[in-house]
Scaffold this motif. Structure first.
Motif, PDB file in Angstrom:
ATOM      1  N   PRO A   1       0.842  -1.218   0.000  1.00 30.66           N
ATOM      2  CA  PRO A   1       0.000   0.000   0.000  1.00 30.66           C
ATOM      3  C   PRO A   1       0.867   1.255   0.000  1.00 30.66           C
ATOM      4  N   ASP A   2       0.348   2.320  -0.636  1.00 35.21           N
ATOM      5  CA  ASP A   2       1.073   3.595  -0.667  1.00 35.21           C
ATOM      6  C   ASP A   2       1.089   4.217   0.730  1.00 35.21           C
ATOM      7  N   THR A   3       2.255   4.656   1.147  1.00 37.16           N
ATOM      8  CA  THR A   3       2.404   5.300   2.455  1.00 37.16           C
ATOM      9  C   THR A   3       3.197   6.581   2.258  1.00 37.16           C
ATOM     10  N   PRO A   4       2.668   7.738   2.659  1.00 37.75           N
ATOM     11  CA  PRO A   4       3.423   8.991   2.510  1.00 37.75           C
ATOM     12  C   PRO A   4       4.775   8.891   3.197  1.00 37.75           C
ATOM     13  N   ALA A   5       5.756   9.580   2.636  1.00 40.81           N
ATOM     14  CA  ALA A   5       7.118   9.497   3.166  1.00 40.81           C
ATOM     15  C   ALA A   5       7.174   9.958   4.614  1.00 40.81           C
ATOM     16  N   ALA A   6       6.389  10.974   4.957  1.00 38.73           N
ATOM     17  CA  ALA A   6       6.396  11.455   6.341  1.00 38.73           C
ATOM     18  C   ALA A   6       5.889  10.376   7.294  1.00 38.73           C
ATOM     19  N   GLU A   7       4.879   9.630   6.839  1.00 40.52           N
ATOM     20  CA  GLU A   7       4.363   8.544   7.677  1.00 40.52           C
ATOM     21  C   GLU A   7       5.383   7.417   7.786  1.00 40.52           C
ATOM     22  N   GLN A   8       6.109   7.179   6.688  1.00 43.31           N
ATOM     23  CA  GLN A   8       7.181   6.182   6.753  1.00 43.31           C
ATOM     24  C   GLN A   8       8.198   6.559   7.823  1.00 43.31           C
ATOM     25  N   LEU A   9       8.604   7.854   7.821  1.00 41.35           N
ATOM     26  CA  LEU A   9       9.575   8.311   8.822  1.00 41.35           C
ATOM     27  C   LEU A   9       9.049   8.112  10.231  1.00 41.35           C
ATOM     28  N   ALA A  10       7.779   8.412  10.431  1.00 40.43           N
ATOM     29  CA  ALA A  10       7.200   8.271  11.766  1.00 40.43           C
ATOM     30  C   ALA A  10       7.213   6.809  12.204  1.00 40.43           C
ATOM     31  N   LYS A  11       6.846   5.873  11.289  1.00 40.09           N
ATOM     32  CA  LYS A  11       6.838   4.457  11.634  1.00 40.09           C
ATOM     33  C   LYS A  11       8.246   3.933  11.873  1.00 40.09           C
ATOM     34  N   LEU A  12       9.204   4.477  11.139  1.00 37.39           N
ATOM     35  CA  LEU A  12      10.595   4.077  11.341  1.00 37.39           C
ATOM     36  C   LEU A  12      11.242   4.822  12.507  1.00 37.39           C
ATOM     37  N   GLU A  13      10.461   5.740  13.136  1.00 33.47           N
ATOM     38  CA  GLU A  13      10.946   6.554  14.261  1.00 33.47           C
ATOM     39  C   GLU A  13      12.146   7.405  13.838  1.00 33.47           C
ATOM     40  N   LEU A  14      12.028   7.964  12.638  1.00 34.13           N
ATOM     41  CA  LEU A  14      13.071   8.839  12.126  1.00 34.13           C
ATOM     42  C   LEU A  14      12.549  10.258  11.912  1.00 34.13           C
ATOM     43  N   ASP A  15      11.343  10.564  12.398  1.00 32.23           N
ATOM     44  CA  ASP A  15      10.825  11.923  12.281  1.00 32.23           C
ATOM     45  C   ASP A  15      11.535  12.821  13.295  1.00 32.23           C
ATOM     46  N   ARG A  16      11.263  14.093  13.235  1.00 28.30           N
ATOM     47  CA  ARG A  16      12.013  15.052  14.057  1.00 28.30           C
ATOM     48  C   ARG A  16      11.766  14.839  15.542  1.00 28.30           C
ATOM     49  N   VAL A  17      10.570  14.411  15.900  1.00 24.24           N
ATOM     50  CA  VAL A  17      10.285  14.180  17.321  1.00 24.24           C
ATOM     51  C   VAL A  17      11.232  13.141  17.890  1.00 24.24           C
ATOM     52  N   HIS A  18      11.367  12.030  17.184  1.00 26.45           N
ATOM     53  CA  HIS A  18      12.240  10.954  17.665  1.00 26.45           C
ATOM     54  C   HIS A  18      13.707  11.347  17.539  1.00 26.45           C
ATOM     55  N   MET A  19      14.067  12.024  16.454  1.00 28.86           N
ATOM     56  CA  MET A  19      15.469  12.390  16.262  1.00 28.86           C
ATOM     57  C   MET A  19      15.914  13.435  17.284  1.00 28.86           C
ATOM     58  N   ARG A  20      15.048  14.379  17.629  1.00 25.42           N
ATOM     59  CA  ARG A  20      15.390  15.357  18.656  1.00 25.42           C
ATOM     60  C   ARG A  20      15.556  14.674  20.011  1.00 25.42           C
ATOM     61  N   GLY A  21      14.671  13.728  20.265  1.00 24.06           N
ATOM     62  CA  GLY A  21      14.787  13.000  21.526  1.00 24.06           C
ATOM     63  C   GLY A  21      16.124  12.283  21.625  1.00 24.06           C
ATOM     64  N   ARG A  22      16.559  11.642  20.500  1.00 24.22           N
ATOM     65  CA  ARG A  22      17.863  10.968  20.516  1.00 24.22           C
ATOM     66  C   ARG A  22      19.001  11.969  20.725  1.00 24.22           C
ATOM     67  N   ALA A  23      18.906  13.137  20.036  1.00 22.69           N
ATOM     68  CA  ALA A  23      19.947  14.159  20.172  1.00 22.69           C
ATOM     69  C   ALA A  23      20.026  14.668  21.609  1.00 22.69           C
ATOM     70  N   GLU A  24      18.868  14.835  22.248  1.00 22.81           N
ATOM     71  CA  GLU A  24      18.863  15.292  23.631  1.00 22.81           C
ATOM     72  C   GLU A  24      19.488  14.256  24.562  1.00 22.81           C
ATOM     73  N   ARG A  25      19.278  12.993  24.243  1.00 19.86           N
ATOM     74  CA  ARG A  25      19.872  11.949  25.094  1.00 19.86           C
ATOM     75  C   ARG A  25      21.377  11.845  24.881  1.00 19.86           C
ATOM     76  N   LEU A  26      21.859  12.227  23.711  1.00 26.18           N
ATOM     77  CA  LEU A  26      23.296  12.171  23.455  1.00 26.18           C
ATOM     78  C   LEU A  26      24.039  13.268  24.213  1.00 26.18           C
ATOM     79  N   ALA A  27      23.508  14.497  24.222  1.00 31.04           N
ATOM     80  CA  ALA A  27      24.177  15.627  24.885  1.00 31.04           C
ATOM     81  C   ALA A  27      23.687  15.753  26.331  1.00 31.04           C
ATOM     82  N   PRO A  28      24.561  16.230  27.255  1.00 26.73           N
ATOM     83  CA  PRO A  28      24.118  16.441  28.646  1.00 26.73           C
ATOM     84  C   PRO A  28      22.936  17.389  28.702  1.00 26.73           C
TER      85      PRO A  28
END
Length: 858
Positions: free
Chosen positions: A361-388
């Protein structure tokens, strides 16, 4: 792979033969039978006839097979056959032999009075005779033995044909009232080896001797029987032809056209000619008692069809001179091409599954990112965990500062104030405790692990689309509209945000200290410095911490982009294996369909595409769209096809052309797969395809199991050969099209094909119609529509005897044409070979064990 497919196709064909209504009515032999093969060249015939007889006769377990060969013959399936005995003879030991006297010397070595091999041969023949004696319950009568002798015309050992045939008849005859012996001579016209002149001369030598053996005055006596005390007893043959019938069978037909299967057709003729002569037909058989006797009335036949009469056939072979003529035959069959059907169905099943998996089925790229946990919400969370976190900024307030007054710095820019207060200390602290810490965590992070875990989980949970979905979502090409392109968009967003933060930092550094909105106290200089320092670290280094996190986020975008590319490469390779297997199955199915012949194999692929698609859709309508992808069916395709540690050591691996196990290994259906001399895939080229991966082999085996369980047993595939051929013939015809083939059209074509392909397998020189005796027999369901049509057609203008053998089967019909009355001099093989024979004799070659002058001149 070829061997796996051979086993699969053969197992399906064997299973079909066992189904009610297809071929459960195998014919039976009336009297016990033995097959005697002489010479190494007859090894292929021996192996083939054990297989053909086992499939044709319901009491084949009582047939004895005996092969006399040299000790140089390598082992084959006959050595392991429970009803076979192979006697290997070392004629000359260490003594050297000359080609020019080899045939004569072979005979002399055999009849040598001091040699011990005759005792061993007698012992082995008696062992074979005991096998026959123990099989009496399988036959309607035990009064007579039918002995079939098979030799190659150009095999040197055929010089022993009268001795071995008569000895076997004498030993077997002690258990029977009579032994009736037929001879089948195999002629390889196609072979043009380096020794074609010598081989032809050997063949002519044997045919000259055979002409003598079949004369009414032929007599024979020799001390061939040997007791356990080494006493010798004469074996005698009173004046009469040595063999009841002699068949000459070649690998070319009457028109000189080479048979594609070599002598395979000759072996079929031997099997069916023996059945005609020794067919169970008395009323006392178990089949008759059960109401399933072979003799069944043919409904609608005009005048009835005759049965084979051996005396009448022999009479038809004899001319006015009384000289016994020779016989030959032709064989053809029209059957459901079960092995080709199995491969076509397997391919269409694999293709149908792949088509369903590819239809994601067709899935918008933004939805793909969200399912792969690569959207900005998840990526910012990872960046925050990397830095103090921001709390660590409080530690910067403990950095030693210069003892300066607030008044001295209040007109400075923030950059100047930092330099005055801390020098490089603050920057160094941030670099070591924030940037260094973040880089260390980033270096230790397994960036791709989460992606791999998600991909593995998604492929397992969604067996239908998971594999192709992950490959599509991770596709880095710009046209893919997939996660990597969306990831780059998010990275560009983060970079723009970082650029904005840097500009904000520059502006902040350029601001004047006293203009900053921190709390100021009158006449409290040191308190104002402390308040400024706290404000400075919160604002300036807080902004630097935000920029650091954006840098980490951007770096993770880059690394996740690489991880997606790697994931795509991995899943694309897995898909490539799946698609390469589909391509291999397509080539195998098409090759097999072409091999079935130009008519019987027509429309196999398009017809079974429709049949398989209908079966699959019906199952999905009744049991759900993901029916074939459930865990107990196809399951986790990615795990099945992907690399495994054991693959590196060859376990379960192999090349594209290799099989797994021996030819007798069970097929995918659980049935033992018969062994065949020439498989349906013999010669198939897989050029352009890489070696078969172990994962492909695992997938192939799973597909075979599923195909047997879910598709091949479905009702649309359970058709008689007439129904199946007619539906295939009309597969491309639209509704109410006037070009639709009728059943009578089909029968007319099949009848003509049978007659053409059952042409006599022997080329004669000038054999006129007045000397030709012909008989034609059909094997199949006597009340089947095509059988009735064919027999009625034969009746219209026939000048030959027509008969049939009723077999309760719906998988096809066979035709055996018999022809006889010709003599040695009528054979093209003899006429062509006589030139070489005369030349070799003139050169001093001695071919005969008896005086050549005593042989009848032909």
């Amino acid at each position: 792979m070829n061997e796996l497919l051979e086993q699969f196709a053969a197992a399906y064909a064997a299973r079909e033969e066992e189904l009610p209504g297809f071929a459960e009515g195998r014919s039976g032999l009336h009297y016990p039978a033995a097959f005697l093969f002489i010479g190494d060249r007859a090894a292929e015939a021996a192996v083939s006839l054990t297989e053909l007889n086992a499939r044709k006769y319901d009491n084949a377990a009582g047939i004895a097979y005996f092969h006399v060969a040299t000790n140089g013959l390598s082992e084959d399936a006959l050595d392991r056959h429970p009803q076979a005995v192979r006697f290997r003879w070392d004629a000359f030991g260490s003594r050297s032999t000359e080609e020019n006297t080899l045939r004569r010397d072979t005979h002399r070595a055999f009849v040598h009075s001091q040699a011990d091999h005759l005792y061993e041969l007698n012992r082995d023949l008696r062992r074979s005779s005991r096998m026959l004696s123990e099989s009496g319950r399988l036959f309607a009568s035990f009064d007579r033995l039918h002995l079939s002798v098979v030799v190659h015309a150009d095999d040197v050992m055929n010089v022993l044909t009268p001795e071995i045939s008569l000895l076997a008849g004498a030993v077997f005859g002690q258990s029977f009232k009579s032994v009736q012996t037929d001879l089948y001579v195999l002629v390889s016209d196609q072979e043009q080896s380096d020794s074609f002149g010598y081989s032809s001369s050997v063949g002519v030598s044997f045919l000259r001797e055979l002409d003598l053996m079949q004369r009414p005055e032929y007599a024979f006596s020799a001390p061939l029987q040997v007791t356990e005390n080494r006493l010798k007893i004469d074996v005698n043959h009173a004046p009469s032809p040595l063999f009841d019938l002699v068949y000459i069978l070649s690998d070319k037909n009457e028109r000189g056209i080479a048979a594609p299967g070599g002598l395979r057709g000759a072996y079929e003729i031997i099997c069916h000619a023996h059945l005609l002569k020794n067919r169970r037909r008395d009323a006392g058989t178990a089949a008759s008692i059960a109401g399933t006797a072979d003799e069944q009335p043919l409904e609608g036949l005009k005048t009835g069809a005759g049965q084979y009469n051996n005396s009448a056939f022999k009479s038809g072979l004899s001319g006015e001179s009384g000289r016994r003529g020779l016989a030959s035959g032709g064989f053809a069959r029209v059957t459901r091409p079960d092995r080709s059907i199995a491969l076509a169905v397997l391919y269409q099943f694999a293709r149908g599954l792949n088509r369903r998996m590819r239809d994601i089925p067709d899935t918008p790229a933004a939805e793909q990112l969200a399912k792969l946990e690569l959207d900005r919400v998840h990526m910012r969370g990872r960046a925050e965990r990397l830095a103090p976190d921001e709390g660590k900024l409080e530690d910067m307030n403990g950095i030693m500062s210069s003892s300066v007054s607030y008044s001295s710095i209040r007109r400075m820019s923030l950059a100047e104030a930092e330099e005055t207060l801390f020098g490089k200390a603050a920057e160094s602290f941030f670099r070591g405790n924030f940037e260094g810490e973040a880089q260390r965590y980033l270096g230790e992070a397994d960036i791709g692990r989460g992606l791999r875990e998600y991909a593995s989980r998604a492929a397992a949970e969604d067996a239908r689309h998971g594999l192709y979905r992950i490959a599509a979502w991770s596709d880095p090409s710009e046209s893919a509209q997939a996660a990597p392109s969306a990831l780059l968009e998010r990275m560009r967003e983060a970079m723009l945000e970082r650029d904005g933060a840097r500009e904000e930092l520059d502006a902040l550094y350029g601001g004047i200290v006293e203009d900053q909105p921190f709390k100021k106290a009158l006449l409290r200089d040191s308190q104002n410095v402390r308040n400024f320092v706290r404000y400075f670290f919160e604002q300036v280094y807080g902004l630097k911490l935000r920029i650091l996190r954006l840098d980490m986020e951007i770096e993770m975008y880059r690394r996740y982009e690489d991880a997606l590319v790697e994931l795509h490469s991995q899943y694309k390779a897995t898909i490539r294996r799946v698609e390469q297997l589909e391509e291999r199955l397509r080539r195998a199915a098409e090759y097999s369909a072409r091999s079935a012949d130009d008519y019987i194999g027509q429309n196999l692929m398009p017809y079974y595409e429709r049949v398989v698609d209908a079966v699959m859709r019906d199952a999905e309508d009744r049991r759900g769209r993901d029916y074939y992808f459930e865990e107990r069916r196809l399951g986790d395709l990615a795990a099945l096809v992907s690399e495994r540690p054991e693959d590196a050591y060859g376990t379960g691996g192999g090349s594209a052309g290799s099989g797994s196990g021996s030819g007798g290994a069970p097929g995918a259906s659980g049935l033992p797969a018969p062994s065949y001399g020439r498989g349906i895939l013999s010669g198939i080229s897989e050029a352009g395809l890489s070696a078969m991966h172990a994962g492909e082999r695992r997938l192939l085996q799973r597909l075979q199991e599923l195909c047997v369980r879910e598709i091949l047993g479905a009702e649309p595939l359970a058709q008689t050969y007439e129904q199946e051929l007619l539906r295939r013939a009309n597969v491309a015809v639209e509704y109410e099209n006037r070009e639709t083939m009728t059943k009578e059209d089909l029968f007319r074509i099949l009848y003509r094909k049978l007659e053409e392909r059952a042409s006599i397998t022997l080329r004669l020189f000038d054999y006129t119609q007045e000397h030709r005796h012909e008989e034609k027999y059909f094997f199949g369901d006597g009340n089947g529509e095509f059988m009735r049509y064919a027999l009625n057609e034969e009746e219209t203008s026939r000048i030959y005897r027509v008969g049939y053998v009723h077999e309760r089967r719906s998988d096809g019909v066979e035709k055996l044409n018999l022809m006889g009355g010709f003599h040695i001099e009528d054979l093209m093989y003899y006429r062509n070979g006589r030139v070489y024979y005369d030349a070799y004799v003139k050169a001093g070659y001695l071919f005969h064990a008896i005086d050549a002058g005593s042989l009848p001149e032909i």
